[in-house]
Design a protein around this motif. Structure first.
Motif, mmCIF file in Angstrom:
data_model
loop_
_atom_site.group_PDB
_atom_site.id
_atom_site.type_symbol
_atom_site.label_atom_id
_atom_site.label_comp_id
_atom_site.label_asym_id
_atom_site.label_seq_id
_atom_site.Cartn_x
_atom_site.Cartn_y
_atom_site.Cartn_z
ATOM 1 N N LYS A 1 0.822 -1.207 0.089
ATOM 2 C CA LYS A 1 -0.030 -0.127 -0.176
ATOM 3 C C LYS A 1 1.001 1.014 -0.064
ATOM 4 O O LYS A 1 2.710 1.368 0.896
ATOM 5 C CB LYS A 1 -1.156 -0.137 1.356
ATOM 6 C CG LYS A 1 -2.276 -0.206 0.927
ATOM 7 C CD LYS A 1 -3.198 0.560 -0.071
ATOM 8 C CE LYS A 1 -4.442 0.585 -0.493
ATOM 9 N NZ LYS A 1 -5.282 0.972 -1.606
ATOM 10 N N LYS B 1 0.022 0.360 -6.576
ATOM 11 C CA LYS B 1 -1.119 -0.213 -5.575
ATOM 12 C C LYS B 1 -0.463 -1.304 -4.614
ATOM 13 O O LYS B 1 -0.940 -1.486 -3.985
ATOM 14 C CB LYS B 1 -2.520 0.017 -6.730
ATOM 15 C CG LYS B 1 -3.688 0.497 -6.060
ATOM 16 C CD LYS B 1 -4.754 0.155 -6.532
ATOM 17 C CE LYS B 1 -6.638 -0.170 -6.274
ATOM 18 N NZ LYS B 1 -7.182 -0.816 -7.296
ATOM 19 N N GLU C 1 -1.397 2.478 -9.751
ATOM 20 C CA GLU C 1 -2.185 3.783 -9.808
ATOM 21 C C GLU C 1 -2.053 4.850 -10.342
ATOM 22 O O GLU C 1 -1.496 5.617 -9.774
ATOM 23 C CB GLU C 1 -3.351 3.598 -7.831
ATOM 24 C CG GLU C 1 -4.313 3.885 -8.159
ATOM 25 C CD GLU C 1 -4.695 3.748 -6.940
ATOM 26 O OE1 GLU C 1 -5.936 3.299 -6.816
ATOM 27 O OE2 GLU C 1 -4.480 4.443 -5.841
ATOM 28 N N SER D 1 -6.089 2.563 -13.270
ATOM 29 C CA SER D 1 -4.820 1.942 -13.414
ATOM 30 C C SER D 1 -4.943 1.404 -14.574
ATOM 31 O O SER D 1 -5.648 1.077 -15.122
ATOM 32 C CB SER D 1 -5.295 1.005 -11.804
ATOM 33 O OG SER D 1 -5.877 1.496 -10.669
#
Lengths: 544, 196
Positions: B5, B64, B124, B129
């Motif tokens: 993340k 992402k 992203e 995306s």
């Protein structure tokens, strides 16, 4: 039909109560600032709308009281009536009575409006500043009024869009779960997933329903527009509206708004003749324009018909030859439908002069693109001297489309049903290699047929669409699609079923690749590409 | 499936531990060389992968997630470097091959590697995306900002549009080309995609 009336009534009541609240607010303001013209104008507007709405739906008492109040306020506005204490009391009473009438619409036992109050209203209106006539005391009857909130809410279309997208996602996952539960053969899971199926379906229809608006909300704007264009063009036109209560997705209606306006302009400027010409041609002086809507299965059909001079096919032929769309030899053999389809080509215009309303280079191709973008279809019918019709076939909803599923080169594809004409199976020997395409006789009609695998996958320079040896197997499945009055047969490898699909639009960087209308996920979790028939046909015609 | 993340310092995969240590050792050296600088030096967290035989990096904020490449559905009549579309957690995204995009010769595949899985970096951008396929497990690497040479002279000579390159990082004799994925996905690129 009953429920539609009920719906109108509910909308009226909700709006009327809102007006009532606003009136109360404004008249209190006005009492404090009797000189405020803005407030006065707003009160005037509210009463006027309320009067008109009530009259339209048949609540004459409400419209009558609104009318009296409106008159009183117009006198105040013109300084013919002073906003004195006595008058204020009567006006407050009058507005209270309006509120009473509105909330008692569903309650027939509520009785007539208080005659004393009505008389008081008449007195202040009729006798102006003459105060010799006593205003009767009115019994205050609603000191213990109930506070209530409206049954109707306004919602941004964006929120409904989001909701519809979420429902789309949910449906895709639902199909996946259903498919998994079949594979696992677990009773409990199967019963849960079939329940999920039903709920999602209901949810889908509810959200779709919430987005529906009456076609009338667009149609009703046209009488004025038609009048203005007709005046500018020195023509006489009578517009007839039919089917205003047909319902359609709000966004679809939004997208076709400009197109319909364009078509209406065209019909008046190029279609309908000047009064003297019409008389000479033995037609009534006044031209007739009809805008009609009707349901046809899952679709809404909007038809714009004029009784003007019709399309000049000779002129179309000449223009098509000039623009090298067809050779002079071939043009006479073209059926009318093909000729009419030229009108939708970019830059193809028959307009000789530019007027305020037409011929400014925005052509029918723009209209066609708009209709294509929502997966609709447009057709023309025209007869010389009799008139022209544009027929728009539109989906009722954007998100869910009936589609035909098939496979080409191990990839799943779908084509929206709105573009499919029929599906046929044919022996390979019935396909004839002519030039660089295949031709087949399908129900008495000669149709160009291509092998979709070759069209999609062969390197462009080596594409051989007329080579039957590329085909696999003996019997060929052909999907006949139709676009712009032209039919094209697409040979597919495997034909599956008809299914409702939720089309997800392609995101960047693929959103510009126009042969795909989007993608969808099948119950198996596999990605299925949704072909865009207009773009595929264009790709085919532009292949050289 | 491995998630990385935004801004998360969590390591992407086990094998990169060594690299990180070396890298932070490098950062320490940098700090020792500038003893007067009281502020610790700004670090960049990169996801490092191979294209051809060379190493490339993307800032972790632009990544992402990293996942084993899912089933890709080929899309006919799209540019050659678009491998197709894939369903990643219900999102259907385009999968791109950067080697083909930049004309980088793929590394020769040894027999043992022939059937190995590939990985997809999900990048992203603002409103969409895109997936980038890489051969080996991407590594995570912390390096000092100062290690990235912003404008080396040779940039003009290579096949990758210089705008796409944020700089060249040198870490323990390893050369890492740091790409700015957002620039790769900007309007120019999309127009180019459409016209091809």
């Amino acid at each position: 039909m009953k429920s539609r009336e009920q719906e109108y009534k509910e909308i009226f009541i909700a709006e009327a109560l809102e007006y009532f609240d606003a009136l109360n607010r404004h008249i209190s303001d006005l009492e404090r600032n009797p000189q405020d013209d803005h407030v006065l104008a707003e009160i005037f507007r509210l009463l006027h709308n309320l009067k008109a709405n009530a009259k339209a739906i048949g609540y004459l008492q409400i419209s009558d009281v609104s009318h009296k109040l409106e008159t009183a306020f117009s006198l105040i506005r013109n300084k013919e009536l002073s906003f004195s204490d006595e008058v204020v009391t009567v006006l407050f009473d009058g507005i209270d009575m309006l509120g009473e009438l509105i909330s008692n619409i569903d309650n027939p036992g509520a009785g007539e409006p208080d005659p004393v109050l009505l008389r008081n209203l008449d007195i202040i209106v009729d006798n102006l500043s003459d105060s010799t006539i006593e205003l009767a005391k009115v019994q205050k009857y609603n000191t213990s009024r109930k506070l209530s909130l409206s049954d109707l809410i306004y919602i941004q279309i964006k929120k409904l869009d989001h909701l519809l997208n979420l429902v789309g996602e949910l449906m895709i996952d639902r199909d996946r779960i259903l498919s998994i539960s079949r594979d696992l053969n677990n009773d409990e899971l199967m019963s849960v997933s079939s329940h999920l199926y039903r709920i999602t379906e209901e949810l889908q229809y509810s959200v779709m329903d919430a987005r529906l608006v009456n076609v009338g909300s667009l149609f009703n704007k046209f009488p004025r527009i038609v009048r203005d264009i007709a005046v500018a063009e020195k023509k006489e036109v009578n517009l007839e509206l039919i089917g205003q209560d047909i319902q359609i997705d709000r966004n679809i209606l939004q997208i076709i708004t400009d197109s319909l306006l364009h078509l209406v302009r065209n019909a008046i400027t190029h279609g309908i003749e000047k009064p003297e010409e019409r008389l000479k041609a033995g037609k009534p002086k006044e031209g007739r324009l009809a805008l009609t809507a009707r349901n046809d299965r899952e679709n809404v059909i909007i038809r714009l018909t004029d009784d003007g001079k019709g399309i000049d096919f000779k002129q179309v032929k000449r223009a098509a030859i000039d623009r090298k769309m067809v050779t002079a030899d071939a043009v006479d053999n073209l059926p009318q439908a093909e000729l009419l389809s030229f009108l939708f080509e970019p830059g193809f215009s028959l307009a000789k002069e530019v007027t305020e309303y037409s011929g400014r280079g925005v052509g029918l191709d723009v209209v066609k693109n708009a209709i294509d973008s929502i997966g609709g279809r447009i057709n023309i019918e025209s007869e010389r001297g009799k008139g022209t019709s544009f027929i728009l076939r539109l989906p009722t909803s954007i998100a869910v489309k009936g589609a035909l599923l098939f496979e080409v080169d191990d990839i799943y594809y779908a084509i929206p049903l709105i573009h499919t004409e029929s599906v046929v199976s044919m022996d390979i020997s019935e396909l004839h290699e002519v030039g660089d395409v295949l031709l087949a006789d399908i129900k008495g009609e000669t149709i160009t047929v291509v092998y979709l695998n070759e069209l999609l996958n062969a390197p462009q320079e080596q594409m051989r669409l007329g080579d039957a040896t590329k085909l696999k197997g003996q019997v060929q499945n052909i999907i006949i699609v139709s676009y712009n009055n032209r039919k094209l047969g697409l040979i597919v490898d495997k034909l599956y079923r008809q299914q409702d699909i939720v089309v997800k639009s392609l995101k960047k960087p693929l959103d510009n690749i126009d042969i795909y209308g989007g993608v969808t996920l099948l119950g198996t979790g596999k990605v299925c590409l949704v072909l865009d028939v207009p773009a595929i046909t264009r790709f085919f015609t532009n292949r050289r | 499936m491995v998630q990385a993340k935004n801004g998360n310092n969590q390591q992407v995969q086990e094998p990169e531990v060594n690299t990180t240590e070396q890298a932070s050792a490098g950062a320490d050296n940098a700090r020792e060389n500038n003893p007067k600088n009281a502020r610790p030096e700004e670090l960049v967290h990169l996801v490092v992968f191979k294209l051809g035989t060379e190493s490339y990096g993307i800032k972790i904020e632009q990544v992402k997630e990293v996942t084993v490449t899912p089933a890709i559905t080929r899309m006919p009549r799209t540019p050659h470097f678009i491998k197709g579309v894939a369903n990643i957690r219900g999102d259907i995204i385009a999968i791109m091959n950067l080697e083909e995009r930049f004309g980088i010769r793929p590394a020769p595949v040894s027999d043992t590697e022939a059937v190995s899985t590939t990985y997809t970096l999900v990048i992203e951008a603002k409103d969409y995306s895109i997936g980038v396929v890489v051969r080996e497990v991407p590594q995570s690497l912390n390096i000092a900002m100062s290690k990235i040479d912003k404008a080396p002279a040779f940039l003009q000579d290579i096949s990758i549009n210089e705008n796409y390159i944020e700089g060249i990082a040198k870490v323990n004799n390893q050369l890492i080309v740091v790409l700015d994925m957002f620039k790769i996905l900007t309007n120019d690129e999309i127009k180019q995609l459409a016209s091809e």
